[in-house]
Every structure is written in C-alpha cells, then in structure tokens.
Design a protein around this motif. Structure first.
Motif, mmCIF file in Angstrom:
data_model
loop_
_atom_site.group_PDB
_atom_site.id
_atom_site.type_symbol
_atom_site.label_atom_id
_atom_site.label_comp_id
_atom_site.label_asym_id
_atom_site.label_seq_id
_atom_site.Cartn_x
_atom_site.Cartn_y
_atom_site.Cartn_z
ATOM 1 N N UNK A 14 -139.856 -81.022 53.562
ATOM 2 C CA UNK A 14 -138.889 -81.282 54.626
ATOM 3 C C UNK A 14 -139.454 -80.858 55.983
ATOM 4 N N UNK A 15 -140.145 -79.698 56.008
ATOM 5 C CA UNK A 15 -140.752 -79.260 57.275
ATOM 6 C C UNK A 15 -141.873 -80.215 57.679
ATOM 7 N N UNK A 16 -142.659 -80.656 56.693
ATOM 8 C CA UNK A 16 -143.721 -81.631 56.965
ATOM 9 C C UNK A 16 -143.135 -82.912 57.552
ATOM 10 N N UNK A 17 -142.086 -83.440 56.928
ATOM 11 C CA UNK A 17 -141.464 -84.673 57.421
ATOM 12 C C UNK A 17 -140.958 -84.495 58.853
ATOM 13 N N UNK A 18 -140.312 -83.370 59.096
ATOM 14 C CA UNK A 18 -139.746 -83.104 60.422
ATOM 15 C C UNK A 18 -140.846 -83.021 61.482
#
Length: 268
Positions: free
Chosen positions: A246-250
């Motif tokens: 999720x942090x990567x996507x963001x």
C-alpha cells in the motif's frame, strides 16, 4: 578547441587499490554505483557487460575499460563463461579527448598484451607487501595509464570538483543496500558516522537527503521490474525495499503519476 591539460601527466595518478574479482553467483552484487575516483578494469577471462545508465559495453578477454569519476555503472557476468578481471582505483585524474568531450568511459582491447603482465606484477606486489611494494605499484599504475592514453589518443585532465569523500561513502552504501529495510540509524551504525552528520554531508554533496535518495533508487528499481518481469505488485514492492504494497502504491502514484499496474501496462 585545444584541451586544457592543467599540466597533468600520468605521474599525477594516485593508486588507491589493485584487486582481482571473479564471478561467483552466490556473492556477486551487480548494483549500480559510482566512485569519486577513476576506475580501470581489465578482463582476464569470461564474458560480461559493463552497464551504464542508458548503455552497456560488451566485456571479453583483454577488454580494458576506464570509467571516469561519478559515473554510475556496474559489471554483469555470463554464467556459462564467468567474468574474471583485475581492477585499479586511480585518484586525481580523469580522461578526455578534449575539453568539450569528457566521456563517461573509454574502452579498448589490449591486443598487444602490454598491460596484463604489469597488472599481474601489481597483484603480486600487493599480496607480498615487501618493502617498496606500494611505490612499485604506484609507478606501475602510472605506466599503465600512459599505455592506455597512447592506445586511445586521449588526455588527462583535472578531476571534477570532489564530492566530499564521506558523502560518497554514504552514497555508495545506499547504492548497494537500498533494497534492504534501511533507516538512518542502520546507515550510521554501518559507516560509524553520526546520523545527523550523514544528513549534513549527503545534503552538501548531492543536494538531497539520504532517505529521499533511497526512495529514488527504489522507484527506479521497481520501474525496471515492472517493465521486465511478471512479478506481482506486492513482490515488486518487497524486492525493492518498500515496507508494504500500500505504501509502495501510494508513493509510486505520487512520484510517477501512475499506479504500478498502469505503469506496467503502458510499458509492456
């Protein structure tokens, strides 16, 4: 336009190290990196490539390649014919054809076999560490640089303004470990620096913070994986050092202005 040579000669060369390396799959790390000094690599055997940011050079036996300071590069090897080479670290110089043509690297083949015996002698002196070995190797390094200059019809010019060595040490560490779960405390412990000093020296050298640079490296690595592999998005995030998908996507969407999935579809 004539070259401004600043009266440099091969005598200005300062030998930092001489060593040999051979491809071993278990411990070979092909990670893009750079040095504050010039590096000369001589291929003894095997096949591989010298990879730069947007270009690669084929490496075969008797290839000689000199990489100028602050040029990001790495070596890759064939698994069938493992790469085996000798490398010199050479300070206080860089190479150029003229003042308008300072290339990232220079490449030729030692067809006359002039350089290899000198390099082997240097390795022998370095391993024996007898009285005068360092001085002998310094002189041999100067001879090798002269031979390379003569073969390539190029010149020596003064190094670029030096990035503080501590800043380069930090950068090299980040280049080699950015896929790990790094924080400043870990970097400080590994390099034996105060973490606030690390921030200061890196900002001064590269006009960026260490962790911002790490994010840049991770995103660049993730883009390469998205373009060239079928790893799931979560795997890409994990391989490139992000704590969560999720942090990567963001972060990917914020920096690249596409989601990882959109980026993959666009570049496949």
């Amino acid at each position: 336009m004539a070259l401004v040579s600043n009266n440099l000669s091969a005598d200005n060369v300062s030998l930092l190290y001489v060593r040999q390396s051979e491809y071993q799959a278990a411990d070979w790390h092909s990670t893009m990196h750079s040095h504050y000094f010039t590096e000369l690599l001589y291929v003894i055997g095997g096949d591989g490539r010298m990879q730069f940011e947007a270009h690669s050079e084929v490496l075969k036996p008797h290839s000689v390649i000199v990489v100028n300071p602050y040029v990001r590069h790495t070596e890759t090897s064939s698994t069938d014919r493992p790469l085996h080479y000798i490398v010199l670290g050479l300070d206080n110089i860089r190479l150029a054809k003229d003042e308008l043509m300072v290339e990232n690297f220079y490449h030729f083949t030692d067809t006359a076999g002039e350089i290899l015996p000198l390099l082997k002698l240097m390795l022998q002196e370095a391993s024996r560490q007898l009285q005068g070995s360092d001085r002998i190797n310094q002189q041999l390094a100067s001879v090798i640089v002269r031979l390379f200059i003569r073969a390539n019809k190029i010149h020596l010019i003064s190094p670029v303004d030096r990035v503080p060595r501590d800043g380069q040490l930090v950068k090299n560490y980040l280049d080699n470990h950015f896929k790990e779960h790094l924080n400043l405390d870990q970097v400080a412990s590994a390099l034996h620096f105060d973490k606030f000093y690390i921030i200061h020296v890196f900002k001064h050298a590269f006009n960026d913070t260490p962790m911002s640079y790490v994010i840049h490296l991770r995103l660049a690595a993730s883009q390469e994986l998205l373009e060239n592999t079928d790893y799931a998005i979560g795997q890409v995030a994990m391989i490139t050092g992000f704590d969560s998908q999720s942090y990567f996507n963001q972060l990917f969407r914020a920096k690249v202005h596409l989601s990882p999935s959109q980026y993959r579809r666009l570049h496949r």
